[in-house]
Scaffold this motif. Sequence first.
Motif: not given
Length: 426
Positions: A248-256, A258-259, A291-300, A380-385
Amino acid sequence: MEKLRDQLKLVIVGHVDHGKSTLIGRLLFDTDSLPEGKVEEIERICRKLGREMEFAFVMDHLEEEQVQGITIDTAQIFFRTGKRRYVIIDAPGHKEFVKNMLTGASQAEAALLIVDACDGVREQTRRHACLLRMFGLEQVIVVINKMDLVGYSRARFEAVKHEISKLLCPLGITPKHTIPISARSGDNIVWPSDQMPWYKGPTVLDGLDSFIPKEPGLNQALRFPVQDIYQVQGRKILVGRVEAGIMRQGEEVTFLPQEIRAKVRSIEILWKEKTEAGAGECIGITTDEPVYIERGAVACAGGATPRITSLLQTNMIWMSSRPFRPGEQLLLRVATQEVPVDISVEKRMDSSTLEEITEHPGTVLETEIAQVSIRTRQPIVIEDFNQVQELGRFVLVRDLDIVAGGIIADASSAFGKQALAGSLIA
Ligand code: GDP
């Protein structure tokens, strides 16, 4: 998005010659899903060959057209019931099946496991059952085919059903239905069979209609793996696909991992500005601060955060004819993350006999399933399948080739106990 719920992706697996192609041909024929003129064409060919209608030819024909580039859709075949549309993911062998599932090219939501009533459980029946388990496919129907060849015998049906239960039960698979069919004669496929009055259960089509399609994941917490980063007129645009939840526009996200936190300034879909984008949509976003991140970061955002780790203890299936050797370094890919890894093999299993292999410890051969510890060079960032499939499956790459892969189940526990570790390799 809503439309996706009216569709279910289905894979048909089983030992060679047990009747996969015939069943697919029959399903297409009986649901009137074949292109105009196709049935007449196949009938003509069969007459010429002096044979009765051979439904497996339908598949051969469709495949031939794919090779010649006539059909638009590559490996997907469709049919419709009154309830919904089905996409059959064509997986002629275990490699195609595994690759489809691991790359997400076509993720099956349900499976039909076909077993020949004369032959019973065979090598590939076991291997495919094992893969269904490995990929967490819980919606399974077993069809016992070629009942015409065993005189539609109830006793034979019960005997094969028992044999299959002995295979599936230890794997933790409970088939929703076990249905006696004849794909060739059309018994219990779309219409109940007159030949088997002793069978009171659903037809294949009714069984399929009782499955539940996967939710598109809009109600989940946001997961946005960054695929690419572009600089356009001084703006940094992060591109990728929303895998779960809503951006959502305006929402805060955290890139993992790197946090790094930032607010979403704008969202674009196909060059149009939007205020939000849901799971399944490919988007570009900008943030209020660079934001200083690279390909692979996950915005949550929202809900529980995924797991950040440098150690994966899981099961993998090896798919290359060149074995894995101890000490070999491979690349691990999870969503858009790609990191070098070191792997140590703890146990191995033959996926067609389901027996443990002890010779040549540390190596893994083609089609074997291994219980492994994978150490990543960076977190790395993982989650349950079962939560977010894209973050819960991985492939291993050697010289640009996918050589192995698997799913991450119960990511929060120490050893994915409820996954294969517990049930396949005890
Ligand atoms: P696949 O390798 O699993 O795709 O198997 P096919 O669909 O090609 O079938 C293998 C052979 O079994 C073909 O000759 C089919 O005609 C035959 N077959 C498939 N289903 C039936 C059935 O229900 N009854 C009989 N009698 N033969 C069948």
